[in-house]
Design a protein around this motif. Structure first.
Motif, PDB file in Angstrom:
ATOM      1  N   ARG A  95       0.825  -1.214   0.000  1.00  9.95           N
ATOM      2  CA  ARG A  95       0.000   0.000   0.000  1.00  9.95           C
ATOM      3  C   ARG A  95       0.854   1.258   0.000  1.00  9.95           C
ATOM      4  O   ARG A  95       0.587   2.183  -0.751  1.00  9.95           O
ATOM      5  CB  ARG A  95      -0.945  -0.005   1.211  1.00  9.95           C
ATOM      6  CG  ARG A  95      -1.826   1.224   1.269  1.00  9.95           C
ATOM      7  CD  ARG A  95      -2.967   1.111   2.246  1.00  9.95           C
ATOM      8  NE  ARG A  95      -2.569   0.806   3.605  1.00  9.95           N
ATOM      9  CZ  ARG A  95      -3.267   1.155   4.673  1.00  9.95           C
ATOM     10  NH1 ARG A  95      -4.396   1.806   4.552  1.00  9.95           N
ATOM     11  NH2 ARG A  95      -2.865   0.822   5.875  1.00  9.95           N
ATOM     12  N   SER A  98       2.605   1.718  -3.436  1.00  9.73           N
ATOM     13  CA  SER A  98       1.641   2.180  -4.432  1.00  9.73           C
ATOM     14  C   SER A  98       1.327   3.658  -4.233  1.00  9.73           C
ATOM     15  O   SER A  98       1.270   4.435  -5.191  1.00  9.73           O
ATOM     16  CB  SER A  98       0.363   1.338  -4.316  1.00  9.73           C
ATOM     17  OG  SER A  98      -0.640   1.842  -5.143  1.00  9.73           O
ATOM     18  N   LYS A 101       4.216   5.907  -5.359  1.00 14.20           N
ATOM     19  CA  LYS A 101       4.235   6.096  -6.808  1.00 14.20           C
ATOM     20  C   LYS A 101       3.203   7.134  -7.236  1.00 14.20           C
ATOM     21  O   LYS A 101       3.478   7.970  -8.102  1.00 14.20           O
ATOM     22  CB  LYS A 101       4.004   4.761  -7.520  1.00 14.20           C
ATOM     23  CG  LYS A 101       5.185   3.816  -7.390  1.00 14.20           C
ATOM     24  CD  LYS A 101       4.893   2.453  -7.980  1.00 14.20           C
ATOM     25  CE  LYS A 101       6.054   1.511  -7.711  1.00 14.20           C
ATOM     26  NZ  LYS A 101       5.766   0.133  -8.141  1.00 14.20           N
ATOM     27  N   THR A 143      11.643   1.111  -5.428  1.00 23.74           N
ATOM     28  CA  THR A 143      10.524   2.048  -5.309  1.00 23.74           C
ATOM     29  C   THR A 143      11.008   3.374  -4.768  1.00 23.74           C
ATOM     30  O   THR A 143      10.659   4.438  -5.276  1.00 23.74           O
ATOM     31  CB  THR A 143       9.439   1.472  -4.398  1.00 23.74           C
ATOM     32  OG1 THR A 143       9.012   0.218  -4.921  1.00 23.74           O
ATOM     33  CG2 THR A 143       8.249   2.410  -4.277  1.00 23.74           C
TER      34      THR A 143
END
Length: 150
Positions: A95, A98, A101, A143
């Motif tokens: 989570r 995401s 991003k 990430t």
């Protein structure tokens, strides 16, 4: 009427920050941007748990970018605080990854003209400190490094 119901839930719910996001949406839809931003900020401040705080914090930053795009200092300060939620072990997965991003995308769109390069540099500096503590082989590092890319 919906405001009254949501206000009641904010006062009585175990996790009132869920309803604060709804109140922010109601206020934004009504054109009350200052009030909407206040609700978003409060929801972030009062949220609990690392992933939840990061999620609610990104909602606050998204709201600032949408409703107060000219307030670069406030957006920078809010985003620096929200990124701080990721500063610790095992925090940039699923989570939060995401959401990170999405945050990168929104901030890059906000700075398309380059008008907010200084604010973006401050955010990259904050994220650099966080990323530097994640081992290079860790999936979260990729990430994290994505945020730092220009």
């Amino acid at each position: 009427r919906i405001r009254a119901v949501l206000d009641h839930e904010v006062k009585t719910a175990n996790q009132p920050y869920y309803y604060m996001l709804d109140l922010a949406s109601v206020e934004e839809d009504a054109g009350n941007e200052d009030k909407a931003v206040e609700w978003l900020e409060r929801a972030y401040r009062e949220s609990k748990g690392v992933a939840t705080r990061f999620q609610w914090g990104t909602e606050y930053v998204f709201g600032l970018v949408r409703m107060k795009p000219e307030d670069g200092g406030r957006i920078r300060d809010a985003a620096v605080a929200v990124l701080g939620e990721l500063d610790g072990p095992d925090r940039i997965y699923m989570r939060t990854a995401s959401r990170l991003k999405r945050l990168v995308t929104r901030l890059r769109e906000w700075n398309q003209s380059g008008k907010h390069d200084a604010e973006m540099a401050a955010l990259r500096e904050r994220m650099s400190g966080i990323c530097g503590r994640i081992p290079a082989a860790d999936a979260a590092r990729k990430t994290c490094d994505g945020f730092l890319a220009t």
